[in-house]
Design an enzyme around this catalytic site. Structure first.
Site, PDB file in Angstrom:
ATOM      1  N   GLY A   1      20.529  -5.146 -11.419  1.00  0.00           N
ATOM      2  CA  GLY A   1      19.690  -6.128 -10.719  1.00  0.00           C
ATOM      3  C   GLY A   1      20.066  -7.552 -11.086  1.00  0.00           C
TER       4      GLY A   1
ATOM      5  N   ARG B   1      23.153  -6.289  -3.174  1.00  0.00           N
ATOM      6  CA  ARG B   1      23.638  -7.376  -2.314  1.00  0.00           C
ATOM      7  C   ARG B   1      25.020  -7.856  -2.769  1.00  0.00           C
ATOM      8  NH1 ARG B   1      18.093 -10.727  -2.414  1.00  0.00           N
ATOM      9  NH2 ARG B   1      18.050  -9.743  -4.470  1.00  0.00           N
TER      10      ARG B   1
ATOM     11  N   ASN C   1      17.257  -3.586 -15.743  1.00  0.00           N
ATOM     12  CA  ASN C   1      16.386  -4.637 -15.229  1.00  0.00           C
ATOM     13  C   ASN C   1      16.002  -4.426 -13.762  1.00  0.00           C
ATOM     14  OD1 ASN C   1      15.474  -7.620 -14.920  1.00  0.00           O
ATOM     15  ND2 ASN C   1      17.178  -7.431 -13.471  1.00  0.00           N
TER      16      ASN C   1
ATOM     17  N   LYS D   1       5.742   1.081 -14.675  1.00  0.00           N
ATOM     18  CA  LYS D   1       6.125   0.333 -15.872  1.00  0.00           C
ATOM     19  C   LYS D   1       5.596   1.007 -17.148  1.00  0.00           C
ATOM     20  CE  LYS D   1       8.769  -2.795 -14.103  1.00  0.00           C
ATOM     21  NZ  LYS D   1      10.173  -2.942 -14.493  1.00  0.00           N
TER      22      LYS D   1
ATOM     23  N   SER E   1       7.002  -4.487 -18.419  1.00  0.00           N
ATOM     24  CA  SER E   1       6.117  -5.518 -17.855  1.00  0.00           C
ATOM     25  C   SER E   1       4.805  -5.497 -18.634  1.00  0.00           C
ATOM     26  CB  SER E   1       5.823  -5.195 -16.392  1.00  0.00           C
ATOM     27  OG  SER E   1       4.800  -6.028 -15.889  1.00  0.00           O
TER      28      SER E   1
ATOM     29  N   ASP F   1      22.956   1.240  -5.190  1.00  0.00           N
ATOM     30  CA  ASP F   1      21.497   1.309  -5.211  1.00  0.00           C
ATOM     31  C   ASP F   1      21.125   2.251  -6.354  1.00  0.00           C
ATOM     32  OD1 ASP F   1      18.798   2.080  -4.699  1.00  0.00           O
ATOM     33  OD2 ASP F   1      19.047   1.634  -2.575  1.00  0.00           O
TER      34      ASP F   1
ATOM     35  N   TYR G   1       2.648   0.422  -9.348  1.00  0.00           N
ATOM     36  CA  TYR G   1       3.584  -0.436 -10.097  1.00  0.00           C
ATOM     37  C   TYR G   1       3.281  -0.337 -11.593  1.00  0.00           C
ATOM     38  CZ  TYR G   1       6.154  -4.442 -11.877  1.00  0.00           C
ATOM     39  OH  TYR G   1       6.998  -5.243 -12.609  1.00  0.00           O
TER      40      TYR G   1
ATOM     41  N   PRO H   1       7.737  -8.593 -19.865  1.00  0.00           N
ATOM     42  CA  PRO H   1       7.360  -9.956 -19.479  1.00  0.00           C
ATOM     43  C   PRO H   1       6.057  -9.987 -18.684  1.00  0.00           C
ATOM     44  CG  PRO H   1       9.587  -9.369 -18.708  1.00  0.00           C
ATOM     45  CD  PRO H   1       8.875  -8.110 -19.080  1.00  0.00           C
TER      46      PRO H   1
HETATM   47  P1  NDP Z   1      13.872 -10.228  -8.572  1.00  0.00           P
HETATM   48  O1  NDP Z   1      13.319  -9.708  -7.282  1.00  0.00           O
HETATM   49  O2  NDP Z   1      14.252 -11.657  -8.639  1.00  0.00           O
HETATM   50  O3  NDP Z   1      15.151  -9.342  -9.002  1.00  0.00           O
HETATM   51  C1  NDP Z   1      15.139  -7.948  -8.874  1.00  0.00           C
HETATM   52  C2  NDP Z   1      16.548  -7.410  -9.010  1.00  0.00           C
HETATM   53  O4  NDP Z   1      16.494  -5.978  -8.927  1.00  0.00           O
HETATM   54  C3  NDP Z   1      17.472  -7.890  -7.904  1.00  0.00           C
HETATM   55  O5  NDP Z   1      18.710  -8.267  -8.463  1.00  0.00           O
HETATM   56  C4  NDP Z   1      17.654  -6.667  -7.027  1.00  0.00           C
HETATM   57  O6  NDP Z   1      18.968  -6.634  -6.489  1.00  0.00           O
HETATM   58  C5  NDP Z   1      17.487  -5.525  -8.030  1.00  0.00           C
HETATM   59  N1  NDP Z   1      17.080  -4.290  -7.386  1.00  0.00           N
HETATM   60  C6  NDP Z   1      15.903  -4.009  -6.782  1.00  0.00           C
HETATM   61  N2  NDP Z   1      15.939  -2.783  -6.246  1.00  0.00           N
HETATM   62  C7  NDP Z   1      17.173  -2.274  -6.522  1.00  0.00           C
HETATM   63  C8  NDP Z   1      17.820  -1.049  -6.214  1.00  0.00           C
HETATM   64  N3  NDP Z   1      17.208  -0.074  -5.523  1.00  0.00           N
HETATM   65  N4  NDP Z   1      19.093  -0.866  -6.639  1.00  0.00           N
HETATM   66  C9  NDP Z   1      19.726  -1.825  -7.327  1.00  0.00           C
HETATM   67  N5  NDP Z   1      19.169  -3.009  -7.660  1.00  0.00           N
HETATM   68  C10 NDP Z   1      17.911  -3.226  -7.233  1.00  0.00           C
HETATM   69  O7  NDP Z   1      12.774  -9.887  -9.673  1.00  0.00           O
HETATM   70  P2  NDP Z   1      12.736 -10.097 -11.269  1.00  0.00           P
HETATM   71  O8  NDP Z   1      13.978 -10.682 -11.777  1.00  0.00           O
HETATM   72  O9  NDP Z   1      11.462 -10.759 -11.572  1.00  0.00           O
HETATM   73  O10 NDP Z   1      12.590  -8.582 -11.717  1.00  0.00           O
HETATM   74  C11 NDP Z   1      13.467  -7.942 -12.626  1.00  0.00           C
HETATM   75  C12 NDP Z   1      12.687  -6.887 -13.383  1.00  0.00           C
HETATM   76  O11 NDP Z   1      11.656  -7.522 -14.127  1.00  0.00           O
HETATM   77  C13 NDP Z   1      12.001  -5.851 -12.509  1.00  0.00           C
HETATM   78  O12 NDP Z   1      12.121  -4.595 -13.141  1.00  0.00           O
HETATM   79  C14 NDP Z   1      10.543  -6.296 -12.504  1.00  0.00           C
HETATM   80  O13 NDP Z   1       9.662  -5.239 -12.295  1.00  0.00           O
HETATM   81  C15 NDP Z   1      10.433  -6.852 -13.898  1.00  0.00           C
HETATM   82  N6  NDP Z   1       9.357  -7.807 -14.166  1.00  0.00           N
HETATM   83  C16 NDP Z   1       9.205  -8.941 -13.419  1.00  0.00           C
HETATM   84  C17 NDP Z   1       8.200  -9.834 -13.724  1.00  0.00           C
HETATM   85  C18 NDP Z   1       7.941 -11.068 -12.936  1.00  0.00           C
HETATM   86  O14 NDP Z   1       6.805 -11.600 -12.992  1.00  0.00           O
HETATM   87  N7  NDP Z   1       8.905 -11.606 -12.226  1.00  0.00           N
HETATM   88  C19 NDP Z   1       7.330  -9.628 -14.886  1.00  0.00           C
HETATM   89  C20 NDP Z   1       7.558  -8.386 -15.575  1.00  0.00           C
HETATM   90  C21 NDP Z   1       8.560  -7.542 -15.239  1.00  0.00           C
HETATM   91  P3  NDP Z   1      19.357  -6.234  -4.984  1.00  0.00           P
HETATM   92  O15 NDP Z   1      18.194  -6.593  -4.101  1.00  0.00           O
HETATM   93  O16 NDP Z   1      20.601  -7.033  -4.703  1.00  0.00           O
HETATM   94  O17 NDP Z   1      19.622  -4.776  -5.045  1.00  0.00           O
HETATM   95  C1  8X3 Z   2       5.346  -8.233 -13.079  1.00  0.00           C
HETATM   96  C2  8X3 Z   2       4.136  -8.951 -13.587  1.00  0.00           C
HETATM   97  O1  8X3 Z   2       1.595  -9.134 -13.444  1.00  0.00           O
HETATM   98  O2  8X3 Z   2       2.774  -8.903 -11.357  1.00  0.00           O
HETATM   99  O3  8X3 Z   2       5.599  -7.073 -13.775  1.00  0.00           O
HETATM  100  O4  8X3 Z   2       2.548  -7.042 -12.815  1.00  0.00           O
HETATM  101  S1  8X3 Z   2       2.720  -8.469 -12.738  1.00  0.00           S
END
Ligand code: NDP
Ligand code: 8X3
Length: 252
Positions: free
Chosen positions: A9, A35, A87, A157, A140, A60, A153, A183
């Protein structure tokens, strides 16, 4: 060259920030995501700015065969993965459980739980062969505190939390560290994805307080993964200062 890291990711948010942080610090970086164009753009930028080698793997994580094939095809030194950051993940919608969309449930569980397992299963033998490695799973605050309409969700997690503990036990004999970083609210594309492209709804999530940034998490991943060989952070919860847990955020 300090080592090799694989970040799933990496096309956005935490993953992209981790790729940049480790490239800046002199690591070779394997970046993955769906992507391809974003992967290519990031590769070109990191190679130009930091003079490290970057390998893109487009797959994926829900696709078991594609995940296995992508890792199995790693050649030469790319097999020497020192750090795996699991991630890739997402939330879809905020809905009472009885109103949930079952396709959204499948996507969250297949990505956040099964995808993490598929990638780990493919990478662990490479780490075992070298008698070292570090797996960092991005959980998370939703793993620690369930909030209204977060049901599936939060469950996904919580599963990451449990799997991290299980992996740490199973991998003890092989010198492989396993860490979960949990996070709180961070402004990435996370909410845009959760609200299926509704930018206004996504922006509202972060109004009235200063959220975490991708770089904050990348710095923490870097810290956790550069401690001495005998030190392993097991579980780390990090929130914006305005947030106490997944439920309580103090908004101005
Ligand atoms: P983003 O949406 O910015 O990034 C998510 C990444 O995951 C992208 O690079 C996407 O790439 C990849 N991804 C999603 N689905 C797939 C798939 N099926 N196969 C391969 N890659 C995939 O979100 P964040 O950076 O915030 O999220 C990263 C992680 O952190 C996640 O696990 C999220 O649950 C977790 N998180 C986020 C928080 C927040 O508040 N932002 C807080 C706590 C945890 P692409 O679409 O190119 O495949
Ligand atoms: C992402 C943070 O609060 O939307 O894991 O669940 S929250």
């Amino acid at each position: 060259m300090k080592g090799t890291i694989l970040v799933t990711g990496a096309t956005s948010g935490f993953g992209e920030a981790c790729a940049e942080k480790f490239a800046r610090e002199g690591y070779h970086v394997i970046i993955t995501g769906r992507r391809q164009e974003r992967l290519e753009t990031l590769k070109a930028r990191l190679e130009k700015d930091f003079g490290v080698q970057v390998l893109t793997l487009q797959f994926d994580v829900r696709d078991k065969a594609a995940t296995e094939q992508a890792i199995a095809a790693l050649a030469g030194d790319w097999k020497n993965i020192d750090i795996l950051v699991n991630n890739a993940g997402l939330a879809l919608a905020l809905t009472p459980v009885d109103e949930g969309n079952t396709d959204d449930w499948d996507t969250m569980l297949d990505t956040n739980v099964k995808g993490l397992l598929y990638v780990s299963k493919a990478v662990i033998p490479l780490m075992k062969a070298r008698g070292k490695g570090h797996i960092i799973n991005i959980g998370s605050t939703a793993a620690k505190t369930v909030y209204a309409k977060g049901n599936v969700y939060c469950a996904s997690k919580s599963a990451v939390d449990a799997l991290t503990q299980g992996m740490r036990i199973d991998l003890l004999p092989y010198g492989i560290k396993v860490t979960a970083i949990h996070p709180g609210a961070a402004e990435t594309e996370f909410s845009l994805v959760r609200f299926k492209g509704d930018q206004r709804k996504a922006d509202d999530v972060y109004k009235g307080f200063e959220p975490l940034k991708g770089e904050d998490i990348a710095d923490i991943v870097f810290y956790c993964s550069t401690l001495p060989k005998h030190v392993c952070i097991n579980d780390l919860v990090v929130t914006p200062t305005a947030q106490a847990n997944a439920y309580y955020i103090h908004k101005q």
